[in-house]
Design an enzyme around this catalytic site. Sequence first.
Site, mmCIF file in Angstrom:
data_model
loop_
_atom_site.group_PDB
_atom_site.id
_atom_site.type_symbol
_atom_site.label_atom_id
_atom_site.label_comp_id
_atom_site.label_asym_id
_atom_site.label_seq_id
_atom_site.Cartn_x
_atom_site.Cartn_y
_atom_site.Cartn_z
ATOM 1 N N VAL A 178 0.828 -1.199 0.000
ATOM 2 C CA VAL A 178 0.000 0.000 0.000
ATOM 3 C C VAL A 178 0.865 1.254 0.000
ATOM 4 O O VAL A 178 1.938 1.289 0.610
ATOM 5 C CB VAL A 178 -0.969 0.025 1.204
ATOM 6 C CG1 VAL A 178 -1.927 -1.143 1.149
ATOM 7 C CG2 VAL A 178 -0.222 0.022 2.519
ATOM 8 N N LYS A 194 -3.880 0.395 -2.593
ATOM 9 C CA LYS A 194 -3.394 -0.981 -2.465
ATOM 10 C C LYS A 194 -3.147 -1.536 -3.859
ATOM 11 O O LYS A 194 -4.030 -1.493 -4.720
ATOM 12 C CB LYS A 194 -4.421 -1.824 -1.721
ATOM 13 C CG LYS A 194 -3.957 -3.240 -1.427
ATOM 14 C CD LYS A 194 -4.928 -3.959 -0.490
ATOM 15 C CE LYS A 194 -4.412 -5.328 -0.103
ATOM 16 N NZ LYS A 194 -5.311 -6.005 0.874
ATOM 17 N N ASP A 243 -9.076 -12.861 8.254
ATOM 18 C CA ASP A 243 -7.619 -12.642 8.197
ATOM 19 C C ASP A 243 -7.233 -11.623 9.264
ATOM 20 O O ASP A 243 -6.596 -10.612 8.983
ATOM 21 C CB ASP A 243 -7.217 -12.156 6.804
ATOM 22 C CG ASP A 243 -5.729 -12.330 6.535
ATOM 23 O OD1 ASP A 243 -5.078 -13.103 7.270
ATOM 24 O OD2 ASP A 243 -5.204 -11.693 5.602
#
Length: 522
Positions: free
Chosen positions: A138, A152, A287
């Site tokens: 990023v 990103k 995640d």
Amino acid sequence: MIRPKILMRLIHINWVMMSHGLDEIVLKTHLFRHIRYLVFLSPTYWLSKAREPRGVRIRRTLEDLGPIYVKFGQTLSTRKDLLPDDIAEELVKLQDRVPPFSAEMARAIIEEQLGQTVEDAFDEFDPKPLASASVAQVHTARLKSGEKVIVKVLRPDIEGKIQSDVGLLYELARLAERFWSDARRLRAMEVVAEFEKTILDELDLLREAANASAIRNNFKGSESLYIPEIHWPLSRRKVMVMERIHGVPIGDIAALRAGGADFKKLAERGVEIFFTQVFRDNFFHADMHPGNIFVDLPDKYLAVDFGIVGSLSDSDQRYLAENFLAFFNHDYRKVARMHIQSGWVPATTRVEEFEAAIRSVCEPIFEKPLKDISFGLLLLRLFQTARRFDMVVQPQLVLLQKTLLNIEGLGRQLYPELDLWQTAKPFLENWFKQRMGPAAKVKELFGKFPEITEQLPEIPNLIFQALQSNAHMQQQIQQHNREMLQLRRQLRRNNRRTLWAILSGAAMITAAVLLQSPLLGG
């Protein structure tokens, strides 16, 4: 037989490990066991002892091997209770400090995806990456409208690397199922397929943007969690533009303490957010390693990186909720019955025996704070129990298990005194009341009322068709009965004829024998 491409990849993996001085791991594998003495001919053997500590060597090995191995290291990094301190501290660096790719390459990808120059798209763009992870990196930027954003960018050529490693995983799973009986019970091929779907989804940043927007809508106005806004006009498959947030990384305990963070509240909210996403929304962030979680002091979470999300079927969702509640209420008999009814263990399993095994694993951990519970040991004992009862692994729940372990790892760092069970139990009880109670059923009925009213004009016709169908069926049954009656009569007639034929034959044979006797006697 291992395919040449897979064999070359295995050799490459072992070469990378040896080049980073992990000879002791490579040489213990079956492949190299018989030639381990050749290591003394390698310059890396003599140089590695004077190089970096083992934690650094392991981290760099995972970085060189590619994104799948970095993901594995990120998962391990959340479990400091299971790793030596030196290795755990190094693996933390995999969360957002993977070596970046060049700014020129990032610009080329952005311009190719947007169809315009970086200068036309942004008022400012920082070529130095803010963070770099296994799949993307990023950069900070500012839009023409003045909003500060992050950009990103997907890593170049990452799809080919991931496909290669997934192919290796399939080959290993295939070999495992062929030569290791437990691999079939663990459904290794299905687990790899589930992982492949997850990792390939992560390569589409438009999908990630949609995931972020969905979770943002689910937590709109929440005091517990904030999700940054997506800037859709500049988002593409390999580029995503998102609102820039500012918070303290969840893994920086010293900074959180200095900023006056409420650790107890953060730990409790982490558990509540997880269960809310899983059971209320059926859409959870899967995640949740520390590189993706920040804190808006003193007690509000900020989350990023939604490439991996999970959801459950209605049956799995309800089944898990019932299992959790049964565990929290120490109702191991119900847990055992549900496992048998669902087919997760064979139907021939004795409920009492399975109940006793579950109790022996779970009972010792209740009424203990998080700091006194070893989830690694708990999972190990659960797997041993599963193996004993031939329990089948459910691939669709792998993401959920991984996320739960991440949550537990974060909670252990933030507030080790957290009582995980007492925090989660009221939420699940309330969820059951809302979803399964009488009021919920009435609400569900009223929710379907418009659908029912739409079908009301069709009801007379449907009733007539049903009656007509029933009358036709009755005629068919009567006809069938008449035919069966005729068949039975015919069978009886045939049986009588057969019987008379047998009796007549027997009489004739008897008479012949009797007539022959005087003749033979004379």
